[in-house]
Motif scaffolding. Sequence first.
Motif, mmCIF file in Angstrom:
data_model
loop_
_atom_site.group_PDB
_atom_site.id
_atom_site.type_symbol
_atom_site.label_atom_id
_atom_site.label_comp_id
_atom_site.label_asym_id
_atom_site.label_seq_id
_atom_site.Cartn_x
_atom_site.Cartn_y
_atom_site.Cartn_z
ATOM 1 N N ARG A 1 0.854 -1.187 0.000
ATOM 2 C CA ARG A 1 0.000 0.000 0.000
ATOM 3 C C ARG A 1 0.890 1.237 0.000
ATOM 4 O O ARG A 1 1.830 1.342 0.782
ATOM 5 N N GLN A 2 0.580 2.195 -0.882
ATOM 6 C CA GLN A 2 1.412 3.388 -1.024
ATOM 7 C C GLN A 2 0.544 4.644 -1.087
ATOM 8 O O GLN A 2 -0.606 4.593 -1.541
ATOM 9 N N TYR A 3 1.140 5.763 -0.677
ATOM 10 C CA TYR A 3 0.461 7.051 -0.676
ATOM 11 C C TYR A 3 1.398 8.077 -1.315
ATOM 12 O O TYR A 3 2.615 8.006 -1.140
ATOM 13 N N ALA A 4 0.828 9.022 -2.042
ATOM 14 C CA ALA A 4 1.677 9.996 -2.741
ATOM 15 C C ALA A 4 0.981 11.340 -2.816
ATOM 16 O O ALA A 4 -0.252 11.439 -2.825
ATOM 17 N N LEU A 5 1.792 12.380 -2.873
ATOM 18 C CA LEU A 5 1.339 13.752 -3.112
ATOM 19 C C LEU A 5 2.090 14.264 -4.335
ATOM 20 O O LEU A 5 3.324 14.213 -4.362
ATOM 21 N N ILE B 1 8.337 25.577 -19.897
ATOM 22 C CA ILE B 1 8.835 24.694 -18.851
ATOM 23 C C ILE B 1 7.660 23.984 -18.190
ATOM 24 O O ILE B 1 6.645 24.614 -17.869
ATOM 25 N N GLN B 2 7.800 22.706 -18.010
ATOM 26 C CA GLN B 2 6.819 21.914 -17.285
ATOM 27 C C GLN B 2 7.550 21.071 -16.257
ATOM 28 O O GLN B 2 8.698 20.672 -16.478
ATOM 29 N N GLY B 3 6.899 20.795 -15.153
ATOM 30 C CA GLY B 3 7.568 20.004 -14.132
ATOM 31 C C GLY B 3 6.588 19.380 -13.166
ATOM 32 O O GLY B 3 5.414 19.760 -13.105
ATOM 33 N N SER B 4 7.083 18.407 -12.427
ATOM 34 C CA SER B 4 6.263 17.711 -11.441
ATOM 35 C C SER B 4 7.138 17.265 -10.292
ATOM 36 O O SER B 4 8.320 16.921 -10.482
ATOM 37 N N LEU B 5 6.590 17.286 -9.092
ATOM 38 C CA LEU B 5 7.270 16.818 -7.893
ATOM 39 C C LEU B 5 6.356 15.822 -7.206
ATOM 40 O O LEU B 5 5.170 16.119 -6.977
ATOM 41 N N ILE B 6 6.889 14.629 -6.881
ATOM 42 C CA ILE B 6 6.078 13.543 -6.323
ATOM 43 C C ILE B 6 6.739 13.014 -5.062
ATOM 44 O O ILE B 6 7.877 12.518 -5.092
ATOM 45 N N GLY B 7 6.060 13.139 -3.947
ATOM 46 C CA GLY B 7 6.511 12.525 -2.702
ATOM 47 C C GLY B 7 5.645 11.323 -2.401
ATOM 48 O O GLY B 7 4.411 11.399 -2.496
ATOM 49 N N ALA B 8 6.253 10.198 -2.049
ATOM 50 C CA ALA B 8 5.496 8.965 -1.831
ATOM 51 C C ALA B 8 5.987 8.254 -0.577
ATOM 52 O O ALA B 8 7.157 8.371 -0.182
ATOM 53 N N TYR B 9 5.071 7.496 0.028
ATOM 54 C CA TYR B 9 5.396 6.679 1.189
ATOM 55 C C TYR B 9 4.780 5.303 0.981
ATOM 56 O O TYR B 9 3.586 5.162 0.709
ATOM 57 N N GLY B 10 5.605 4.259 1.081
ATOM 58 C CA GLY B 10 5.135 2.885 0.955
ATOM 59 C C GLY B 10 5.320 2.134 2.248
ATOM 60 O O GLY B 10 6.265 2.388 3.002
ATOM 61 N N GLU B 11 4.435 1.196 2.515
ATOM 62 C CA GLU B 11 4.502 0.459 3.775
ATOM 63 C C GLU B 11 5.744 -0.429 3.855
ATOM 64 O O GLU B 11 6.189 -0.776 4.947
ATOM 65 N N ARG B 12 6.325 -0.789 2.688
ATOM 66 C CA ARG B 12 7.559 -1.567 2.671
ATOM 67 C C ARG B 12 8.744 -0.720 2.214
ATOM 68 O O ARG B 12 9.841 -0.842 2.746
ATOM 69 N N SER B 13 8.538 0.125 1.219
ATOM 70 C CA SER B 13 9.656 0.879 0.642
ATOM 71 C C SER B 13 9.905 2.214 1.347
ATOM 72 O O SER B 13 10.889 2.882 1.059
#
Length: 500
Positions: free
Chosen positions: A269-273, A282-294
């Motif tokens: 199970r993972q969660y991301a913003l 210019i285009q861009g993206s920033l992704i923060g994620a948290y996984g129960e194992r990773s």
Amino acid sequence: MHRSVAAWVAGLCVFVGGNVHAQDARTPVASDAEASDAEALGSEGADGSEGSGGLEGAGGEGMPGAAGTPVPDAALPQGPMADPTEDDLGAAYEEPPVEDTFQYRVRLVATGRLLGLSDGPQNPQNLFLRIPDRSGTVEGRPEFELNMGRWAFSFRPRFQLNLAAWPDGVPGGDEIDNNEFILQWYARWSLTDSLFASFGKENLQWGPSQFFSPSNPFFLENFRADPITEGRGSYFARVTWVPDIRWTVSALANLFEEEVTNPTRVFERQYALKADYQGDRIQGSLIGAYGERSRMQLGGYGIWTANDAWLIYGEGKVAARNAALYPVVDGASPFGASMAVLPKDDQANATVLVGSSYTLQMNVTVTAELLHNSSGYSSAQQDLYFALRRSASGALFSQGPEAGFAAQVLGQTASPGLRFTGRNYGVLQGRYGWGDDGEVLLRWSHGLDDSSGSLVGMTSFPLGDHVSAVALGVYNYGSTDSESASVLRYTGLAGLEYTF
């Protein structure tokens, strides 16, 4: 699931016939890119968006060397950035339609595939993985889109009739079966003109890379070099906020998967913003994620449109922990080593991809990419990995107590949870497109650590108003103790699609 073939065919005919008479069969349905994350909302797209010549997605998740691996995506640049799409770039929100709408498309896809299997330690004489070397599929691909005020729904069931044949000497023989499943679906609610919530089964893809998307914590493949097989989705809950024309912010939760698409990969199970910005060039993206194992991961990508023909981009991630399997010295193992998750202190890693594409006047786009993957195996780890695999292969068919452990080890080495087991790669790709659907793609991907790689050639083209065709050839070079040629030496594929 196994049911009578006659019942399956009859059901599909009734289904297709009934829907073709429901409305004009050529009524367009949003592409995968438009129908996924937020057709008018924001950042993530669906795997296999657009496809080539109308045929979609590809490969097999986690299959070493499969079909050159991940296919052109409408939401991503094939060269100089085409008109930005809402799916990948977070474009401005559009008001919900005034009138309720229902659209559908029904496609019938027939494909044939021929595989040349490598006889090496990972799959000796094909008696471990038992991969069919010839297969064919006839698949019904209906797609439904419904908009009701502030509600939107998408539903994509799949109906397959499969034929598989195994090489002489491999248990299995010829097999015919049928399979029904839901590829993707979602329900979306527009709470306000700038705030949206959705839930469903989707395959979310983003990023400019043609090779793979390191910033995506949810899917290892991006399916951009094999235009047939679609990537199945996983269950996501999402909230998307579009504060203005340049910004999109999404909160995502990958809650569960309905079926096991890769039995050697453990779901987490993972969660991301995710925050997306689109400027003029210019285009861009920033992704923060948290996984129960990773655990924690921070990723992102940036795209600079230098001019009308030239595009420069980069993508990457930094992860605090890696839940993949690595070869380690193990005195308790009969092979002197085993596959294990590394201790926490050894797991921080970074992956960086840089690339550029240039489009010539004759509509030929040349793309080059370099990838450094610090989560891959070091030279010493690769040597231990291949030695472990050879030892397990030798003990697999023995009558001794090591046989069961050998099968477990080979299962782990076949899919250790890494998209790439090496650390450094280069990709060179050329693409020529004509009309709305015609395309020729040539790709060379090379592992700089073990000197193995893949040569891919693909073409797709229309045969009429309703029929399109695709052909794919892949050759994996290197020894059987290499990443690319461990399981498959070559792949040949041909397909036809009829759209009702």
